[in-house]
Design a protein around this motif. Structure first.
Motif, PDB file in Angstrom:
ATOM      1  N   GLY A1173       1.119   5.940   3.097  1.00 39.75           N
ATOM      2  CA  GLY A1173       0.079   6.951   3.089  1.00 39.75           C
ATOM      3  C   GLY A1173      -0.621   7.043   4.418  1.00 39.75           C
ATOM      4  O   GLY A1173      -1.792   7.442   4.488  1.00 39.75           O
ATOM      5  N   TYR A1174       0.053   6.680   5.466  1.00 39.37           N
ATOM      6  CA  TYR A1174      -0.550   6.574   6.789  1.00 39.37           C
ATOM      7  C   TYR A1174      -0.161   7.777   7.632  1.00 39.37           C
ATOM      8  O   TYR A1174       0.377   7.673   8.721  1.00 39.37           O
ATOM      9  N   THR A1175      -0.438   8.969   7.112  1.00 42.34           N
ATOM     10  CA  THR A1175      -0.204  10.216   7.826  1.00 42.34           C
ATOM     11  C   THR A1175      -1.395  11.138   7.626  1.00 42.34           C
ATOM     12  O   THR A1175      -2.070  11.072   6.587  1.00 42.34           O
ATOM     13  N   PRO A1176      -1.676  11.985   8.573  1.00 48.57           N
ATOM     14  CA  PRO A1176      -2.849  12.865   8.430  1.00 48.57           C
ATOM     15  C   PRO A1176      -2.726  13.842   7.265  1.00 48.57           C
ATOM     16  O   PRO A1176      -3.754  14.319   6.771  1.00 48.57           O
ATOM     17  N   ASP A1177      -1.473  14.155   6.838  1.00 51.42           N
ATOM     18  CA  ASP A1177      -1.325  15.129   5.769  1.00 51.42           C
ATOM     19  C   ASP A1177      -1.131  14.475   4.410  1.00 51.42           C
ATOM     20  O   ASP A1177      -0.649  15.115   3.470  1.00 51.42           O
ATOM     21  N   THR A1178      -1.478  13.211   4.282  1.00 51.95           N
ATOM     22  CA  THR A1178      -1.353  12.525   2.996  1.00 51.95           C
ATOM     23  C   THR A1178      -2.353  13.112   2.002  1.00 51.95           C
ATOM     24  O   THR A1178      -3.533  13.269   2.305  1.00 51.95           O
ATOM     25  N   THR A1179      -1.853  13.422   0.800  1.00 51.94           N
ATOM     26  CA  THR A1179      -2.717  14.020  -0.236  1.00 51.94           C
ATOM     27  C   THR A1179      -2.744  13.204  -1.513  1.00 51.94           C
ATOM     28  O   THR A1179      -3.571  13.473  -2.385  1.00 51.94           O
ATOM     29  N   SER A1180      -1.828  12.255  -1.652  1.00 49.26           N
ATOM     30  CA  SER A1180      -1.795  11.429  -2.860  1.00 49.26           C
ATOM     31  C   SER A1180      -1.961   9.988  -2.447  1.00 49.26           C
ATOM     32  O   SER A1180      -1.361   9.542  -1.459  1.00 49.26           O
ATOM     33  N   PHE A1181      -2.723   9.246  -3.233  1.00 48.87           N
ATOM     34  CA  PHE A1181      -3.103   7.910  -2.833  1.00 48.87           C
ATOM     35  C   PHE A1181      -2.897   6.928  -3.974  1.00 48.87           C
ATOM     36  O   PHE A1181      -2.989   7.275  -5.147  1.00 48.87           O
ATOM     37  N   HIS A1182      -2.615   5.725  -3.583  1.00 44.18           N
ATOM     38  CA  HIS A1182      -2.508   4.599  -4.509  1.00 44.18           C
ATOM     39  C   HIS A1182      -3.721   3.710  -4.298  1.00 44.18           C
ATOM     40  O   HIS A1182      -4.387   3.758  -3.265  1.00 44.18           O
ATOM     41  N   GLN A1183      -3.991   2.897  -5.293  1.00 46.04           N
ATOM     42  CA  GLN A1183      -5.135   1.995  -5.136  1.00 46.04           C
ATOM     43  C   GLN A1183      -4.917   0.996  -4.005  1.00 46.04           C
ATOM     44  O   GLN A1183      -5.871   0.416  -3.492  1.00 46.04           O
ATOM     45  N   ASP A1184      -3.647   0.804  -3.619  1.00 48.80           N
ATOM     46  CA  ASP A1184      -3.338  -0.098  -2.510  1.00 48.80           C
ATOM     47  C   ASP A1184      -3.057   0.647  -1.214  1.00 48.80           C
ATOM     48  O   ASP A1184      -2.467   0.070  -0.286  1.00 48.80           O
ATOM     49  N   THR A1185      -3.444   1.908  -1.117  1.00 51.29           N
ATOM     50  CA  THR A1185      -3.136   2.678   0.091  1.00 51.29           C
ATOM     51  C   THR A1185      -3.755   2.048   1.327  1.00 51.29           C
ATOM     52  O   THR A1185      -3.112   1.915   2.370  1.00 51.29           O
ATOM     53  N   ALA A1186      -5.028   1.624   1.210  1.00 50.49           N
ATOM     54  CA  ALA A1186      -5.682   1.013   2.368  1.00 50.49           C
ATOM     55  C   ALA A1186      -4.968  -0.267   2.784  1.00 50.49           C
ATOM     56  O   ALA A1186      -4.748  -0.515   3.976  1.00 50.49           O
ATOM     57  N   ALA A1187      -4.561  -1.059   1.799  1.00 57.28           N
ATOM     58  CA  ALA A1187      -3.854  -2.295   2.127  1.00 57.28           C
ATOM     59  C   ALA A1187      -2.498  -1.989   2.755  1.00 57.28           C
ATOM     60  O   ALA A1187      -2.068  -2.670   3.700  1.00 57.28           O
ATOM     61  N   LYS A1188      -1.788  -0.983   2.252  1.00 53.03           N
ATOM     62  CA  LYS A1188      -0.496  -0.625   2.818  1.00 53.03           C
ATOM     63  C   LYS A1188      -0.652  -0.144   4.254  1.00 53.03           C
ATOM     64  O   LYS A1188       0.193  -0.449   5.118  1.00 53.03           O
ATOM     65  N   ARG A1189      -1.701   0.595   4.513  1.00 55.30           N
ATOM     66  CA  ARG A1189      -1.913   1.040   5.887  1.00 55.30           C
ATOM     67  C   ARG A1189      -2.140  -0.138   6.817  1.00 55.30           C
ATOM     68  O   ARG A1189      -1.593  -0.205   7.937  1.00 55.30           O
ATOM     69  N   GLY A1190      -2.934  -1.081   6.366  1.00 55.92           N
ATOM     70  CA  GLY A1190      -3.156  -2.260   7.186  1.00 55.92           C
ATOM     71  C   GLY A1190      -1.876  -3.040   7.422  1.00 55.92           C
ATOM     72  O   GLY A1190      -1.638  -3.547   8.524  1.00 55.92           O
ATOM     73  N   LEU A1191      -1.051  -3.157   6.385  1.00 49.51           N
ATOM     74  CA  LEU A1191       0.223  -3.857   6.550  1.00 49.51           C
ATOM     75  C   LEU A1191       1.119  -3.150   7.550  1.00 49.51           C
ATOM     76  O   LEU A1191       1.788  -3.798   8.366  1.00 49.51           O
ATOM     77  N   LEU A1192       1.151  -1.834   7.481  1.00 49.55           N
ATOM     78  CA  LEU A1192       2.008  -1.096   8.402  1.00 49.55           C
ATOM     79  C   LEU A1192       1.518  -1.228   9.835  1.00 49.55           C
ATOM     80  O   LEU A1192       2.318  -1.447  10.759  1.00 49.55           O
ATOM     81  N   VAL A1193       0.190  -1.126  10.040  1.00 45.53           N
ATOM     82  CA  VAL A1193      -0.340  -1.258  11.396  1.00 45.53           C
ATOM     83  C   VAL A1193      -0.073  -2.665  11.921  1.00 45.53           C
ATOM     84  O   VAL A1193       0.300  -2.862  13.086  1.00 45.53           O
ATOM     85  N   ARG A1194      -0.237  -3.649  11.057  1.00 45.64           N
ATOM     86  CA  ARG A1194       0.055  -5.023  11.477  1.00 45.64           C
ATOM     87  C   ARG A1194       1.524  -5.158  11.873  1.00 45.64           C
ATOM     88  O   ARG A1194       1.855  -5.821  12.870  1.00 45.64           O
ATOM     89  N   ALA A1195       2.416  -4.530  11.106  1.00 48.89           N
ATOM     90  CA  ALA A1195       3.838  -4.595  11.432  1.00 48.89           C
ATOM     91  C   ALA A1195       4.133  -3.928  12.769  1.00 48.89           C
ATOM     92  O   ALA A1195       4.919  -4.438  13.588  1.00 48.89           O
TER      93      ALA A1195
END
Length: 1602
Positions: A1173-1195
């Motif tokens: 969900g780490y795109t400016p046009d994301t419209t649907s979210f999961h309760q773990d979206t923030a955590a997934k974004r952090g994981l992706l940035v860390r990667a």
């Protein structure tokens, strides 16, 4: 003359003939003709024309002289003419030679003869026409100057003899090319651009040993001169121009490392003369084109006449040649001929570039040449018929005797050729009659009585008397032949010894014939005596005598052999025939009258005589044809009458055949007739033959061919058991004979094969299973196939099943076989479902048992010879089973049908394609279990059997594809195949040689039809999560074919409640809209859909690492489509596992924005962004979206640091790539955070993301170089990017202040972040989002020893950081001592501060903060004195900063003042504040804190203690300073404020606010203007350039986001 065409040497040496030829050549040169030639040219004369006509007649009518072409006539006349003295200067001879060349040009043999004749002349060492050729030759050489000494052309050109010139120049050009002169000249001119043509020729002549060569003698100039001198309308002009252009357009030969070197033709036309020469050539070509175009444009005289195609082609060619001379790109290297326009004739240019000297058909006007020939022929015919002009008849060379001979010759030519032949034959002797036939000797035949025929001993004794004569004579003839062969062998041995080599010496006297030197003949000393030693062949008399004796003996034996056979031999032969005839006739009469006793007696006599005749066969009788013929004919008659068709002698006949063997068996076997015997005898005889096949294959074949099985079955009507017994007999025979590698058994085996085929088709399918078992047994026991018989047995079975539908053979390609099998399975009616089912089960059990028993290396070594037919048969059965099962399984569920058919088909092929292991190990034999105790799986085939296994796997996969196409269910078969593959092949124990064959054919299945379930997706994941690289490639190839969009849509649809939308709500937003939790989708699809997305993401990420899959365009298409999937369903833990594997497995350089990045890597990174969900046009979210974004940035940060650590050279060579990547991470983070995260959640999520991304600078894994680069990139991004919102900047600043410990990285980032935050005016103020109070509340600074940070920040000009720390420090309610320490620090810092324009805002903020400390602490007791001292230091520093060195001071007076780094507004602010502060300090230790206190300038003047003090007078003097002209109003207001006595020290903040509002309308200083509005002091409106930046702001400070 034609009589001497084949032997011209016999007449060309005749002096009288040459004298006559010279007379003919000069006959026209009379005084009258010479006088006429002064007025008009009369060349050639009539006699010379007639001479030329005669030569043309000889050339054209060569068939009249029984010649194949006119080449001999050309050769004769050329040899004759070159014998004329000084012929190269004789125009008459040149005219005749030009005529010969003209007629020979269009005939290849004649033209080759012309070139050969002139070449011989040029090679003749005695020929020199220039050096010693008389006065004429000398003059021509001196006057011409451009002709080679050995050239046949005495002038530069010869336009009057163009065809002769073409021939001579062609030869000279060939010599120039073959000598290497032309090639080396081009190379020299190309290599050395600066060299001249003469220099190049001199060097090449020296290198090649040619001596000095003049440039004027080059063929290119001589051809060009001929083009210039030749008339444009001459027929030889196109050919001459072609030859010239072949040299003119010549390319430099390619050199090593170069494809083509272009042209150096320009070097040949340097200088005025050569350039003019080229212009002449172009003009002549233009005139020729004009001439031909005018001829082409003229209308034909007759309306029906068609235009001449030759003229059009020649005109087109000349146009192209003209274009070649003017087209400069044709001389450049690398010209691409096919791309040239058509008018440049690329095909012709190609021939020229290839060095082709053959004349083009377009350049040869054959019509003109033929007309010229016909004209000469008419002249000659007129001359022969006496109709020529009087000049010819009155010529002195035509005598009356010559006319009489011509008349007789014409009369003889008019005679009938047939009559001439008959008349000539009559001159011979008459033929002799044939010799008479000698009369026959009378032969008598013996008279035989019936009792003699019945008497077996007497009859046999009589016959032996005759047969002994035959055998004796045959032996004698054989001895004679053997003796002749022996004599021939001895003769062959004697011949090499007939001559011997003897050394011999002889003396050879050689005369001296020196060549002429000029006109002088050198003298010789005499002949030379040369001693020659050689070996001479000498006849051996002894051996010669032996040879003659040998030949005499040979002739004697030959005469014996040629004698007719003796009379008694003929009598014996006649008697034998008579006896046999009488015996046969008596037997037939006795059988007619049914005399059984006599029949039996005669039958016994006949058989006894038959066997006696057969036994006469021997090598001697077989070698003597009459004896052989006699024995064969007698045996045939006797056998046909007394053996054939008799039931009682068949067994004995078979025994005799194999007992006697050899040639005797060939006479016995034809009379074998087993069909008349009883069934048991028939079967016994049939079974007994196989045991003799190896020893006597020919006789076995002859006997076996007598068994007509088809007729026997139809006539004898055997029962099933008898047919089965015959099948067993065939099996026994094939099993015993097939292992024998004898080619002689091929015919016998083929007969058995035909018999087995007949038995199979008899009452089909009665013996179908028996025959199938026979084939299985034969295939398992046969390791050598005799001529493909055993393989053919399988195809016989297959073709028996498919009879009437299709035909199978081994030489048909695999695709055709599969199509034929499909056709059979769909249309066959011979096999019922029960038969197919029984066959399939039997084959399954049989091959599985065979595999368990002998399966250490699979079944392929055992069935190596029969793999292909067995594969075809198994495929035939499996296809048929699929169709018959589907047609007979009515009422059964589709899933059950598919699984039952799948299980049956899989079991059929299991023994061939599946590894063995697991439960199968219990069925292994003991020896196999012992050998494989440490092996988990037994592979189905060894590497050496891969080619054979490929056939089996191909047929197995074709069965699966057929099953998929014809059984119900869209993808259930493919799902079962996938499950089977995972359980059978997706193991580490399965080697690559197995997987290659399996993958190559399974990949061909229509996987795009597969609609995978969750279980299928799980199978995919299990395979790719194991370390099976080859399996990963296969799975990847399958995955990219599946329509995942349809699959996932179906999964979402089938598990989505009816009251929930199928897709999440998409909220469009602009820069003012924000997402809230209420706007997020509330749809909660089932867990299966989420798992399918999770598995698919894992699959896509993993298969994208496979090299073979990465190259597939389908993968890129799938990755692009995958961006639209519902990745938001994936939870954080699953996403973390995928990302962690991706980071550990991929090349870290993929995160860098390199230009050569693989599109697959880019798509995978984009896909992971979508999944997180780490795109400016994301419209649907999961309760773990923030955590997934952090994981992706860390990667991403991990990949970046890994790339810098592993590829240090890349970091050093391309730092801009890393910089762009880091900036891209921040930009994407900011856009995503602002676009997709609600405003109230941006702080928390931004803090997490900022902490992760700042690991580039703060992380321990990051190298020092990367940290420096990262700091620079972040600072650049903060300062240069247009940040739309402070949503990320504020968390980034907070994270940087906490996470980054290194001051060299921390301070620049904080400085840039603060600058970026306060850059936008709309963010600051009372109604904005950003204030200094809020910013300071989220920052964090070290509590202990902050001086190091502050000093470093001051040194580097990061004053905003110092100000922020000061504000952060003052928020902690500091005491008086702490404030005094801050003042002390600031005063010391100001002294060492080096200011610039970028530090103005920070400087103003620090000044305002110091003033606040002063005003807040002025009422504190005990520190007033220190406070006053610090204020004094501040005023001094303000005076220094306010100083404008460019306009004051001594250096300014002389024009060398240094410009202040601060702006005019800041300098005015410093001076105003310094003046006001100084006024509020009336005396030492005293501050004016109330309006009633004494003003330091109450007397109207303020003393100035130096340049470091701000005075009111100095402030007033600024009105006259031109630098402050634009600030007149703020200056006036400031002076008024300072002069106002009512203003005291606390009012300095109001003054500060006014000055900032008027002079420095910066958003970062906006909070300083608050006292201005709070005091409500009226003032004039601000300057125009500042009014847009003054806004009202709320005085309330925001709470910390934390």
């Amino acid at each position: 003359m034609p009589l001497f065409f084949s032997q011209p040497e016999d007449i060309t040496t005749s002096t009288r003939l040459m004298f006559a030829i010279q007379k003919c050549l000069t006959a026209d040169q009379t005084y009258i003709t010479m006088a006429k030639s002064l007025v008009a040219s009369t060349f050639p004369g009539k006699i010379l024309s007639s001479f030329a006509a005669m030569i043309v007649y000889h050339i054209c009518n060569y068939t009249r002289y029984n010649l194949t072409s006119g080449a001999l006539a050309v050769k004769f006349w050329l040899q004759l003419l070159v014998c004329v003295p000084e012929w190269v200067h004789d125009n008459a001879v040149l005219f005749l030679q030009d005529t010969i060349c003209h007629q020979a040009f269009t005939h290849s043999p004649c033209w080759q003869e012309v070139l050969r004749a002139f070449s011989d002349v040029m090679k003749n060492s005695e020929y020199q026409h220039s050096a010693g050729g008389g006065v004429i030759g000398l003059l021509s050489w001196l006057t011409a100057g451009t002709t080679a000494p050995n050239s046949l052309l005495v002038r530069a050109s010869a336009p009057q003899f163009p065809w002769f010139t073409v021939a001579v120049l062609t030869l000279e050009t060939q010599q120039e090319v073959s000598s290497g002169l032309w090639k080396n000249l081009l190379l020299e001119l190309f290599t050395n651009k600066s060299t001249t043509l003469e220099q190049a020729l001199k060097k090449i002549g020296s290198d090649l040993g040619l001596g000095p060569v003049s440039s004027s003698l080059l063929s290119i100039y001589r051809w060009g001169q001929q083009v210039v001198d030749l008339p444009a309308d001459h027929p030889a002009f196109p050919v001459t121009l072609q030859m010239y252009l072949t040299l003119h357009m010549a390319r430099v030969p390619p050199q090593p490392g170069q494809y083509e070197c272009g042209s150096v033709v320009s070097s040949f036309y340097h200088g005025l003369l050569n350039a003019a020469f080229l212009s002449k050539i172009k003009k002549k070509v233009a005139s020729a084109v004009e001439h031909y175009e005018s001829c082409l444009s003229q209308e034909p005289e007759e309306e029906a006449a068609a235009p001449d195609p030759q003229l059009a082609e020649t005109t087109k060619l000349l146009r192209g040649m003209q274009a070649w001379l003017d087209e400069s790109r044709l001389y450049e290297p690398g010209v691409y001929l096919p791309a040239l326009p058509p008018h440049l004739l690329p095909q012709k240019l190609m021939q020229i570039f290839q060095g082709n000297w053959e004349p083009w058909p377009e350049a040869i006007n054959r019509k003109t040449i033929e007309e010229s020939a016909q004209k000469f022929l008419r002249v000659w015919e007129q001359h022969r018929s006496g109709k020529s002009c009087s000049g010819v008849s009155s010529s002195p060379s035509v005598s009356p005797e010559h006319r009489k001979k011509l008349h007789l010759q014409r009369n003889s030519e008019q005679r009938d050729p047939g009559q001439s032949i008959i008349k000539r034959l009559e001159t011979y002797e008459p033929p002799q009659p044939p010799p008479p036939i000698p009369p026959k000797s009378p032969l008598h035949t013996p008279s035989l009585q019936d009792k003699t025929l019945v008497d077996q001993e007497g009859l046999l004794s009589l016959v032996k008397r005759y047969t002994d004569l035959v055998a004796e004579h045959a032996q004698t003839v054989n001895l004679w032949c053997s003796e002749m062969c022996a004599l021939d062998c001895v003769y062959k041995e004697l011949l090499p010894q007939l001559y011997t080599n003897a050394p011999t010496k002889t003396i050879l006297v050689a005369e001296c014939k020196p060549p002429k030197i000029g006109r002088q003949q050198p003298k010789c000393l005499g002949p030379a005596n040369i001693v020659i030693e050689f070996s001479e062949a000498r006849l051996s008399e002894r051996e010669n005598a032996r040879v003659e004796q040998n030949r005499e003996q040979y002739e004697g034996v030959l005469q014996h052999c040629q004698k007719p056979p003796p009379l008694q031999l003929c009598q014996a032969a006649v008697s034998l025939e008579a006896i046999i005839t009488s015996l046969v006739n008596g037997f037939r009469r006795a059988r007619t009258v049914n005399n059984k006793g006599k029949v039996a007696s005669l039958l016994t006599s006949g058989r006894q005589l038959f066997y006696h005749i057969v036994q006469l066969t021997s090598d001697d009788t077989s070698f003597y044809p009459p004896a052989k013929k006699l024995i064969t004919s007698c045996a045939q008659v006797l056998g046909q009458e007394f053996v054939r068709g008799h039931e009682d002698c068949q067994e004995a006949l078979v025994a005799q055949v194999f007992e006697w063997n050899g040639q005797l068996g060939g006479l016995l076997a034809p009379h074998f007739t087993p069909a008349i015997t009883p069934t048991h005898t028939f079967l016994m005889l049939y079974s007994s033959l196989s045991s003799h096949a190896v020893v006597a294959p020919d006789h076995t074949f002859m006997l076996l061919s007598k068994f007509d099985i088809e007729n026997w079955i139809s006539n004898a009507h055997p029962n099933s058991s008898e047919c089965s017994e015959l099948v067993n007999a065939v099996e026994s025979a094939l099993s015993s004979l097939l292992p024998q590698p004898q080619a002689s058994l091929r015919m016998v085996l083929e007969l058995y094969r035909v018999h087995l085929q007949i038995l199979l088709n008899n009452n089909f399918p009665e013996h179908y299973m028996e025959v199938l078992n026979v084939l299985l047994h034969i295939s398992s026991t046969t390791q050598e196939d005799c001529g493909g018989v055993s393989t053919g047995l399988w195809y016989d079975l297959i073709n028996a099943l498919s009879i009437g539908l299709c035909h199978f053979s081994q030489d048909v390609d695999r695709t055709t076989v599969i199509q034929t099998i499909r056709h059979f399975a769909q249309h066959q009616s011979r096999l019922a479902h029960s038969m197919v089912d029984d066959t399939l089960k039997m084959l399954s059990n049989y091959f599985v048992n065979q595999r368990l028993e002998f399966g250490l290396y699979g079944l392929y070594p055992k069935y190596q010879l029969h793999i292909h037919p067995i594969a075809v048969f198994l495929s035939l059965i499996s296809h048929t089973y699929i169709v018959t099962t589907f047609h007979t399984s009515w009422g059964t569920s589709q899933e059950e049908i598919v699984r039952d058919v799948w299980a049956a088909v899989e079991s059929l092929w299991a023994g061939w394609v599946a590894p063995l292991g697991g439960q199968d190990r219990h069925s292994f034999p003991a020896w196999l279990r012992h050998l494989t105790h440490n092996i988990r799986l037994l592979l189905p085939w060894a590497p050496s059997d891969t080619a054979s296994a490929d056939i089996m796997v191909a047929m197995f996969c074709s069965s699966l594809e057929f099953m998929h196409e014809h059984l119900p269910g869209s993808s259930s078969v493919l799902s079962l195949t996938l499950e089977y593959y995972s359980a059978t092949y997706a193991m580490r124990e399965v080697k690559s040689h197995v997987l290659v064959a399996v993958h190559s054919h399974l990949s061909a299945l229509p996987w795009h039809h597969l609609s995978p379930s969750l279980q299928d997706t799980l199978i995919f994941s299990k395979v790719v999560e194991q370390y099976l690289p080859e399996c990963h490639s296969f799975i990847g190839g399958v995955l990219v074919q599946i329509n995942w969009s349809k699959v996932l849509q179906a999964a979402l649809t089938s598990h989505t409640p009816a009251d929930l939308p199928l897709t999440p709500d998409i909220h469009h937003r602009d820069h003012k809209q924000q997402h809230s939790p209420a706007n997020m989708t509330s749809c909660n699809p089932s867990q299966s859909a989420a798992k399918m997305h999770m598995y698919l993401l894992n699959l896509l990420v993993r298969i994208s690492m496979e090299p073979s899959v990465r190259q597939s365009p389908l993968l890129q298409t799938l990755l692009l489509e995958a961006e639209m999937f519902s990745w938001w369903l994936i939870d954080g833990d699953s996403f973390q596992r995928v990302v962690n594997w991706w980071v550990m497995s991929c090349d870290p350089r993929i995160v860098l924005t390199l230009p050569d990045r693989n599109p697959v890597d880019i798509a995978i990174i984009g896909l992971l962004h979508r999944a997180a969900g780490y795109t400016p046009d994301t419209t649907s979210f999961h309760q773990d979206t923030a955590a997934k974004r952090g994981l992706l940035v860390r990667a991403l940060v991990r990949l970046l640091t890994s790339a810098a650590a592993r590829h240090k050279a890349l970091l050093a060579a391309k730092p801009h790539v890393f910089t762009a990547t880091i900036k891209g991470l921040h930009s994407h983070m900011e856009n995503t955070l602002i676009s997709t995260v609600p405003k109230d959640q941006q702080w928390s999520e931004g803090s997490v993301l900022s902490t992760e991304v700042l690991a580039v600078v703060s992380g321990g894994a990051s190298s020092a170089a990367l940290q420096e680069l990262g700091t620079s990139a972040i600072v650049t991004w903060l300062m240069e990017e247009p940040h739309p919102s402070p949503g990320l900047l504020l968390p980034l600043l907070a994270s940087a202040s906490r996470a980054i410990l290194h001051l060299n990285h921390r301070n620049p980032i904080l400085q840039a972040g603060l600058t970026a935050l306060f850059r936008h005016a709309e963010w600051c103020g009372w109604e904005g989002e950003i204030t200094w109070s809020r910013v300071v509340s989220v920052l964090s600074f070290p509590l202990t020893n902050p001086s190091a940070m502050l000093n470093l920040a001051a040194q580097e000009g990061h004053l905003l950081v110092v100000y922020a720390h000061t504000c952060w420090k003052r928020r902690q309610n500091l005491g008086c001592g702490d404030n005094l320490l801050l003042l002390t620090f600031f005063c010391e810092m100001f002294e060492s501060l080096t200011l610039n324009a970028e530090m103005e805002i920070g400087l103003v903020l620090l000044i305002s903060e110091i003033l606040k400390i002063i005003t807040d602490s002025v009422h504190e007791k005990g520190i007033v004195e220190s406070l006053w001292q610090h204020s004094q230091v501040l005023t001094s520093q303000l005076a220094i900063w306010a100083e404008d060195r460019a306009t004051t001071g001594i250096l300014a007076a002389i024009g060398m003042g240094r410009q202040s780094p601060l702006s005019v507004g800041v300098r005015l602010l410093c001076r105003t504040l310094g003046t006001f502060l100084k006024l509020q300090m009336p005396r030492e230790g005293v501050f004016r804190t109330h309006p009633l206190h004494t003003h330091s300038d109450s007397g109207g003047s303020q003393s100035s203690t130096g340049s470091d003090t701000c005075t009111l007078e100095q402030l007033r003097s600024l009105r006259n300073n031109t630098s402050y002209t634009g600030l007149s109003h703020p200056l006036t207001q400031a002076i008024q404020f300072v002069e106002e006595p009512a203003h005291c020290l606390p009012d300095i903040h109001t003054l500060m606010g006014r000055l900032v509002a008027d002079l420095l309308p910066d958003p970062a200083l906006h909070h300083l203007t608050i006292p201005l509005y709070a005091a409500a002091v009226p003032s004039a409106p601000p300057q125009q350039n500042c009014q847009d930046h003054i806004k009202e702001s709320d005085t309330s400070t925001l709470a910390s986001p934390s």
